[in-house]
Design a protein around this motif. Structure first.
Motif, PDB file in Angstrom:
ATOM      1  N   GLU A   5     -36.020  38.244 -29.980  1.00  0.00           N
ATOM      2  CA  GLU A   5     -36.009  39.183 -30.767  1.00  0.00           C
ATOM      3  C   GLU A   5     -36.948  40.282 -30.069  1.00  0.00           C
ATOM      4  O   GLU A   5     -37.984  40.031 -29.755  1.00  0.00           O
ATOM      5  CB  GLU A   5     -36.784  38.835 -32.097  1.00  0.00           C
ATOM      6  CG  GLU A   5     -36.911  40.005 -33.104  1.00  0.00           C
ATOM      7  CD  GLU A   5     -37.309  39.511 -34.549  1.00  0.00           C
ATOM      8  OE1 GLU A   5     -36.976  40.244 -35.486  1.00  0.00           O
ATOM      9  OE2 GLU A   5     -37.769  38.394 -34.738  1.00  0.00           O
ATOM     10  N   THR A   6     -36.168  41.521 -29.613  1.00  0.00           N
ATOM     11  CA  THR A   6     -36.915  42.491 -28.956  1.00  0.00           C
ATOM     12  C   THR A   6     -37.769  43.505 -29.793  1.00  0.00           C
ATOM     13  O   THR A   6     -38.848  43.879 -29.301  1.00  0.00           O
ATOM     14  CB  THR A   6     -35.961  43.104 -28.150  1.00  0.00           C
ATOM     15  OG1 THR A   6     -35.157  43.843 -29.012  1.00  0.00           O
ATOM     16  CG2 THR A   6     -35.225  42.316 -27.202  1.00  0.00           C
ATOM     17  N   MET A   7     -37.335  43.574 -31.010  1.00  0.00           N
ATOM     18  CA  MET A   7     -38.020  44.363 -31.913  1.00  0.00           C
ATOM     19  C   MET A   7     -37.737  43.687 -33.172  1.00  0.00           C
ATOM     20  O   MET A   7     -36.777  43.071 -33.470  1.00  0.00           O
ATOM     21  CB  MET A   7     -37.551  45.884 -31.834  1.00  0.00           C
ATOM     22  CG  MET A   7     -37.797  46.562 -30.810  1.00  0.00           C
ATOM     23  SD  MET A   7     -37.210  48.254 -30.485  1.00  0.00           S
ATOM     24  CE  MET A   7     -36.789  48.838 -32.298  1.00  0.00           C
ATOM     25  N   GLY A   9     -35.990  42.772 -36.294  1.00  0.00           N
ATOM     26  CA  GLY A   9     -34.507  43.033 -36.524  1.00  0.00           C
ATOM     27  C   GLY A   9     -33.537  43.264 -35.278  1.00  0.00           C
ATOM     28  O   GLY A   9     -32.575  43.744 -35.531  1.00  0.00           O
ATOM     29  N   ARG A  10     -33.923  43.023 -34.222  1.00  0.00           N
ATOM     30  CA  ARG A  10     -33.138  43.569 -33.003  1.00  0.00           C
ATOM     31  C   ARG A  10     -33.320  42.543 -32.126  1.00  0.00           C
ATOM     32  O   ARG A  10     -34.322  41.929 -31.606  1.00  0.00           O
ATOM     33  CB  ARG A  10     -33.805  44.801 -32.412  1.00  0.00           C
ATOM     34  CG  ARG A  10     -32.830  45.375 -31.227  1.00  0.00           C
ATOM     35  CD  ARG A  10     -31.764  46.377 -31.836  1.00  0.00           C
ATOM     36  NE  ARG A  10     -31.141  46.934 -30.858  1.00  0.00           N
ATOM     37  CZ  ARG A  10     -29.922  47.040 -30.963  1.00  0.00           C
ATOM     38  NH1 ARG A  10     -29.113  46.705 -31.913  1.00  0.00           N
ATOM     39  NH2 ARG A  10     -29.405  47.616 -29.827  1.00  0.00           N
ATOM     40  N   SER A  12     -31.629  40.307 -28.473  1.00  0.00           N
ATOM     41  CA  SER A  12     -31.048  40.034 -26.999  1.00  0.00           C
ATOM     42  C   SER A  12     -30.559  38.842 -26.971  1.00  0.00           C
ATOM     43  O   SER A  12     -31.422  37.787 -26.979  1.00  0.00           O
ATOM     44  CB  SER A  12     -31.784  41.082 -26.139  1.00  0.00           C
ATOM     45  OG  SER A  12     -32.012  42.306 -26.510  1.00  0.00           O
ATOM     46  N   PHE A  57     -21.534  43.257 -31.439  1.00  0.00           N
ATOM     47  CA  PHE A  57     -22.405  43.282 -30.410  1.00  0.00           C
ATOM     48  C   PHE A  57     -22.165  44.326 -29.329  1.00  0.00           C
ATOM     49  O   PHE A  57     -21.285  44.596 -29.087  1.00  0.00           O
ATOM     50  CB  PHE A  57     -23.125  41.912 -30.206  1.00  0.00           C
ATOM     51  CG  PHE A  57     -21.919  41.320 -29.362  1.00  0.00           C
ATOM     52  CD1 PHE A  57     -21.893  41.508 -27.856  1.00  0.00           C
ATOM     53  CD2 PHE A  57     -21.276  40.620 -29.866  1.00  0.00           C
ATOM     54  CE1 PHE A  57     -20.902  40.737 -27.168  1.00  0.00           C
ATOM     55  CE2 PHE A  57     -20.030  39.811 -29.188  1.00  0.00           C
ATOM     56  CZ  PHE A  57     -20.041  40.075 -27.809  1.00  0.00           C
ATOM     57  N   HIS A  69     -26.632  42.685 -27.173  1.00  0.00           N
ATOM     58  CA  HIS A  69     -27.633  42.933 -28.101  1.00  0.00           C
ATOM     59  C   HIS A  69     -27.094  43.325 -29.231  1.00  0.00           C
ATOM     60  O   HIS A  69     -25.892  43.926 -29.490  1.00  0.00           O
ATOM     61  CB  HIS A  69     -28.741  43.849 -27.824  1.00  0.00           C
ATOM     62  CG  HIS A  69     -28.333  45.314 -27.285  1.00  0.00           C
ATOM     63  ND1 HIS A  69     -28.086  46.270 -28.102  1.00  0.00           N
ATOM     64  CD2 HIS A  69     -28.015  45.699 -26.010  1.00  0.00           C
ATOM     65  CE1 HIS A  69     -27.550  47.305 -27.542  1.00  0.00           C
ATOM     66  NE2 HIS A  69     -27.498  47.153 -26.082  1.00  0.00           N
ATOM     67  N   SER A  70     -28.149  42.893 -30.374  1.00  0.00           N
ATOM     68  CA  SER A  70     -27.487  43.201 -31.893  1.00  0.00           C
ATOM     69  C   SER A  70     -28.409  43.132 -32.809  1.00  0.00           C
ATOM     70  O   SER A  70     -29.450  42.455 -32.464  1.00  0.00           O
ATOM     71  CB  SER A  70     -26.280  42.199 -32.064  1.00  0.00           C
ATOM     72  OG  SER A  70     -25.815  42.213 -33.502  1.00  0.00           O
ATOM     73  N   GLU A  71     -28.221  43.594 -34.096  1.00  0.00           N
ATOM     74  CA  GLU A  71     -29.229  43.431 -35.063  1.00  0.00           C
ATOM     75  C   GLU A  71     -28.581  42.215 -35.887  1.00  0.00           C
ATOM     76  O   GLU A  71     -29.641  41.768 -36.640  1.00  0.00           O
ATOM     77  CB  GLU A  71     -28.897  44.581 -36.150  1.00  0.00           C
ATOM     78  CG  GLU A  71     -29.587  45.908 -35.511  1.00  0.00           C
ATOM     79  CD  GLU A  71     -29.665  46.957 -36.255  1.00  0.00           C
ATOM     80  OE1 GLU A  71     -29.144  46.933 -37.714  1.00  0.00           O
ATOM     81  OE2 GLU A  71     -29.934  48.149 -35.799  1.00  0.00           O
ATOM     82  N   ASP A  72     -27.612  41.504 -35.693  1.00  0.00           N
ATOM     83  CA  ASP A  72     -27.286  39.985 -36.327  1.00  0.00           C
ATOM     84  C   ASP A  72     -27.488  39.052 -35.268  1.00  0.00           C
ATOM     85  O   ASP A  72     -26.854  38.917 -34.302  1.00  0.00           O
ATOM     86  CB  ASP A  72     -25.630  40.296 -36.562  1.00  0.00           C
ATOM     87  CG  ASP A  72     -25.196  39.165 -37.460  1.00  0.00           C
ATOM     88  OD1 ASP A  72     -25.852  38.030 -37.492  1.00  0.00           O
ATOM     89  OD2 ASP A  72     -24.157  39.359 -38.018  1.00  0.00           O
ATOM     90  N   ARG A  73     -28.346  38.279 -35.518  1.00  0.00           N
ATOM     91  CA  ARG A  73     -28.900  37.180 -34.605  1.00  0.00           C
ATOM     92  C   ARG A  73     -27.764  36.130 -34.520  1.00  0.00           C
ATOM     93  O   ARG A  73     -27.358  35.576 -33.590  1.00  0.00           O
ATOM     94  CB  ARG A  73     -30.293  36.553 -35.139  1.00  0.00           C
ATOM     95  CG  ARG A  73     -30.612  35.331 -34.315  1.00  0.00           C
ATOM     96  CD  ARG A  73     -31.838  34.803 -34.931  1.00  0.00           C
ATOM     97  NE  ARG A  73     -32.399  33.656 -34.169  1.00  0.00           N
ATOM     98  CZ  ARG A  73     -33.225  33.737 -33.158  1.00  0.00           C
ATOM     99  NH1 ARG A  73     -33.744  34.817 -32.816  1.00  0.00           N
ATOM    100  NH2 ARG A  73     -33.598  32.784 -32.564  1.00  0.00           N
TER     101      ARG A  73
END
Length: 109
Positions: A5-7, A9-10, A12, A57, A69-73
């Protein structure tokens, strides 16, 4: 392969190029196992095995690293499940490259 999680809700998905068990085979087959090559692997796998992931993604590779990257893990977890077996199985990698090239797919490595 790491999913971070880079931020808030974000997320990679990262793969350090040159660290897989199939790197030597990839080179023998005429490719450079860099981040751009692994993007091609991901694109081909998504198009042939998991089209529902397409467009969910974004790719952001570099020479030394594959990154998506995506907001959806969950989407990135599914992508990791597609790519991980190819990083360790020479037969699977050989088949993937052969199939991709036979279909006209070009790796950007």
């Amino acid at each position: 392969m790491r999913l971070i999680e880079t931020m808030p809700g974000r997320f990679s998905l990262l793969l350090d190029a040159g660290t897989t068990q199939v790197d030597e085979l990839v080179e023998q087959l005429g490719h450079e196992p860099n981040g751009y090559f692994w993007e091609g692997v991901a694109q081909f796998l998504v198009s042939t095995e998991a089209p529902a992931l397409d467009g969910r993604f974004a790719y952001d590779p570099e020479g030394g690293m594959f990154c998506a990257h995506s907001e959806d893990r969950t989407v990135l977890q599914e992508l990791a499940e597609l790519i991980t077996p190819v990083t360790t199985d020479g037969d699977r990698m050989r088949t993937l490259i052969t199939s991709a090239e036979a279909s006209g797919f070009e790796f950007d490595d």
